[in-house]
Design a protein around this motif. Structure first.
Motif, PDB file in Angstrom:
ATOM      1  N   PHE A   1       0.828  -1.214   0.000  1.00 30.93           N
ATOM      2  CA  PHE A   1       0.000   0.000   0.000  1.00 30.93           C
ATOM      3  C   PHE A   1       0.861   1.262   0.000  1.00 30.93           C
ATOM      4  CE2 PHE A   1      -2.300   3.402   2.214  1.00 30.93           C
ATOM      5  CZ  PHE A   1      -3.385   3.528   1.367  1.00 30.93           C
ATOM      6  N   LEU A   2       1.878   1.328   0.832  1.00 29.40           N
ATOM      7  CA  LEU A   2       2.741   2.515   0.904  1.00 29.40           C
ATOM      8  C   LEU A   2       3.996   2.357   0.049  1.00 29.40           C
ATOM      9  CD1 LEU A   2       2.512   3.525   4.682  1.00 29.40           C
ATOM     10  CD2 LEU A   2       1.310   4.505   2.722  1.00 29.40           C
ATOM     11  N   SER A   3       3.923   1.494  -0.942  1.00 30.07           N
ATOM     12  CA  SER A   3       5.054   1.349  -1.870  1.00 30.07           C
ATOM     13  C   SER A   3       5.131   2.571  -2.774  1.00 30.07           C
ATOM     14  CB  SER A   3       4.880   0.087  -2.714  1.00 30.07           C
ATOM     15  OG  SER A   3       3.759   0.218  -3.573  1.00 30.07           O
ATOM     16  N   PRO A   4       6.320   2.911  -3.274  1.00 31.80           N
ATOM     17  CA  PRO A   4       6.447   4.061  -4.179  1.00 31.80           C
ATOM     18  C   PRO A   4       5.506   3.984  -5.383  1.00 31.80           C
ATOM     19  CG  PRO A   4       8.610   3.344  -3.464  1.00 31.80           C
ATOM     20  CD  PRO A   4       7.632   2.331  -2.950  1.00 31.80           C
ATOM     21  N   ARG A   5       5.317   2.781  -5.928  1.00 32.83           N
ATOM     22  CA  ARG A   5       4.445   2.624  -7.093  1.00 32.83           C
ATOM     23  C   ARG A   5       3.004   3.009  -6.758  1.00 32.83           C
ATOM     24  NH1 ARG A   5       4.796  -0.612 -11.708  1.00 32.83           N
ATOM     25  NH2 ARG A   5       2.780  -0.995 -12.714  1.00 32.83           N
ATOM     26  N   ASN A   6       2.477   2.478  -5.660  1.00 36.30           N
ATOM     27  CA  ASN A   6       1.089   2.754  -5.305  1.00 36.30           C
ATOM     28  C   ASN A   6       0.887   4.218  -4.917  1.00 36.30           C
ATOM     29  OD1 ASN A   6      -1.636   1.650  -4.838  1.00 36.30           O
ATOM     30  ND2 ASN A   6      -1.262   2.269  -2.724  1.00 36.30           N
ATOM     31  N   LEU A   7       1.842   4.798  -4.187  1.00 34.45           N
ATOM     32  CA  LEU A   7       1.722   6.205  -3.801  1.00 34.45           C
ATOM     33  C   LEU A   7       1.816   7.114  -5.023  1.00 34.45           C
ATOM     34  CD1 LEU A   7       3.817   6.330  -0.505  1.00 34.45           C
ATOM     35  CD2 LEU A   7       1.327   6.360  -0.760  1.00 34.45           C
ATOM     36  N   SER A   8       2.636   6.734  -6.001  1.00 35.04           N
ATOM     37  CA  SER A   8       2.722   7.519  -7.235  1.00 35.04           C
ATOM     38  C   SER A   8       1.390   7.479  -7.985  1.00 35.04           C
ATOM     39  CB  SER A   8       3.850   6.983  -8.124  1.00 35.04           C
ATOM     40  OG  SER A   8       3.929   7.725  -9.325  1.00 35.04           O
ATOM     41  N   ASN A   9       0.806   6.287  -8.109  1.00 32.06           N
ATOM     42  CA  ASN A   9      -0.497   6.166  -8.764  1.00 32.06           C
ATOM     43  C   ASN A   9      -1.570   6.935  -7.995  1.00 32.06           C
ATOM     44  OD1 ASN A   9       0.506   4.508 -10.809  1.00 32.06           O
ATOM     45  ND2 ASN A   9       0.115   2.635  -9.645  1.00 32.06           N
ATOM     46  N   LEU A  10      -1.482   6.879  -6.673  1.00 32.26           N
ATOM     47  CA  LEU A  10      -2.433   7.605  -5.834  1.00 32.26           C
ATOM     48  C   LEU A  10      -2.338   9.108  -6.070  1.00 32.26           C
ATOM     49  CD1 LEU A  10      -4.484   7.537  -3.456  1.00 32.26           C
ATOM     50  CD2 LEU A  10      -2.526   7.644  -1.906  1.00 32.26           C
TER      51      LEU A  10
END
Length: 419
Positions: free
Chosen positions: A67-76
């Motif tokens: 959830f707090l991975s760079p990929r997911n936060l970037s998409n968020l």
């Protein structure tokens, strides 16, 4: 064998701390004391939504490490932009104590105008984009003038607008139904372009912290010159330092994936610009004054009709821009554009973020925080494979809690003579 002499010096009890350390301690104590006074008086600010956001992130991170991975936060950070821009426009309307129900339809109309002009008729992208945004501005202006002149509640006027602009969008799209955008075009790149150079994100984080400090410092000097309460220099440094830590942490995480998204940069710049418009201009002060009471504003010789018309025009403009970002995210426009839960999410984001339903209280940054909460819930649900129905129930619960907190906060402020 004689051991080495211990050269460590132990400070006697009660030794005064260095001047710089004492100044920082006083600044922190002053900030904490001010915060406590505001909480007791019902001025909660962004505290509730920040606590909710932290809770949401902790829960979903415990359920899924991605959830707090760079990929997911970037998409968020990209997913919040389209609806977030619409929510920022709604903040202006809520400050008047009114509600704009047409923003979803206006966003779909603007996207349809752009697609038909550019894809079907070969109009240059930049010109089609300008015309699409102006279409949203025109729709908002018509509604605003009707609301101001007839004094019919804004939600009634904009409810009629919701049907009208949705019908116009369907008419413009015709029987084709769906229009695909050029994936390499200007609009499509709004949500697909990233600044891959690490220095860009870090540099902008430093610039943002510096600008915030300078603006806050100038405001403190102005307030001190007229004998008003103001923050000390040390308090400003502590506050700016905290902001800088958050900004650089965000830059670090974004750089670990694809870099700084162009969409996020545009979003933050527009939110900051509109925040300045609201809080540091004569027009913004008029908006807050109308939220405090329309009749009192009229007796103070404010241009009520002009301000109300302008507020709905801003809402329409932001809805159009948000609609273009939403179309960019999926690189297409269809008859379902602007429908679904878009309107509900935009209104919920503004309210959850801290904008009062009673008018007169809120900032553009409220929409950012509220949108972060809503999109974080949606993202967490997707990662954990939770049914959409549960997402709606959780978001509804958060919205209800925000309204209750707003109501209780308002009563507390009235008890303290602050509302």
């Amino acid at each position: 064998m004689r051991g080495k002499a211990d050269t460590t010096r132990t400070e006697p009890a009660g030794t005064p701390r260095p001047p710089r350390e004492r100044a920082v301690a006083r600044a922190v104590e002053s900030s904490v004391a001010m915060f406590r006074r505001k909480v007791r008086a019902g001025e909660l600010g962004s505290l509730p939504v920040v606590l909710v956001l932290a809770t949401v992130w902790i829960i979903f991170q415990s359920l899924n490490d991605n959830f707090l991975s760079p990929r997911n936060l970037s998409n968020l950070s990209v997913d919040i932009v389209g609806t977030g821009l619409i929510a920022v426009g709604i903040v202006f309307v809520l400050l008047l104590g009114e509600l704009d129900l047409s923003v979803g339809s206006i966003s779909g109309l603007a996207a349809a105008v752009f697609a038909v002009l550019n894809v079907n008729n070969g109009v240059p992208e930049w010109l089609a984009l300008v015309i699409a945004v102006l279409a949203g501005t025109a729709a908002g202006t018509v509604q605003g003038f009707s609301f101001a002149r007839t004094r019919v509640p804004a939600f009634v006027v904009t409810l009629a607008g919701l049907l009208t602009w949705n019908g116009l969008m369907l008419y413009i799209l015709g029987t084709s139904g769906t229009i695909n955008l050029d994936e390499n075009g200007l609009v499509a790149q709004l949500t697909n372009y990233y600044f891959t150079d690490d220095a860009v994100a870090y540099g902008l984080a430093a610039v943002a912290a510096g600008v915030v400090f300078l603006v806050s410092y100038q405001d403190a000097l102005r307030r001190r010159s007229v004998g008003m309460p103001h923050r000390s220099l040390q308090a400003l440094v502590v506050r700016t330092g905290a902001l800088a830590v958050i900004a650089f942490a965000a830059a670090y995480l974004l750089n670990r994936f694809q870099g700084l998204p162009l969409a996020l940069l545009i979003f933050l710049v527009m939110v900051a610009g509109l925040d300045i418009l609201l809080r540091r201009t004569h027009y913004g002060r008029q908006v807050y004054a109308l939220g405090g009471g329309v009749e009192a504003a009229r007796r103070a010789s404010l241009n009520v009709t002009g301000v109300q018309t302008a507020v709905l025009a801003v809402s329409g403009t932001m809805a159009a821009i948000g609609g273009l970002f939403l179309a960019s995210r999926i690189t297409s426009v269809s008859q379902s554009s602007g429908s679904g839960v878009l309107l509900l999410n935009a209104v919920a984001a503004a309210v959850i973020g801290g904008t009062s339903l009673f008018g007169g209280r809120g900032t553009t940054w409220s929409a950012v925080l509220g949108m972060l909460v809503i999109q974080s819930i949606a993202s967490g649900m997707a990662i954990t494979d939770t049914p959409t129905a549960v997402q709606f129930m959780i978001t509804g619960g958060v919205l209800f809690a925000a309204v209750v907190i707003d109501s209780v906060s308002r009563r507390t402020q009235e008890a303290h003579g602050r509302a």
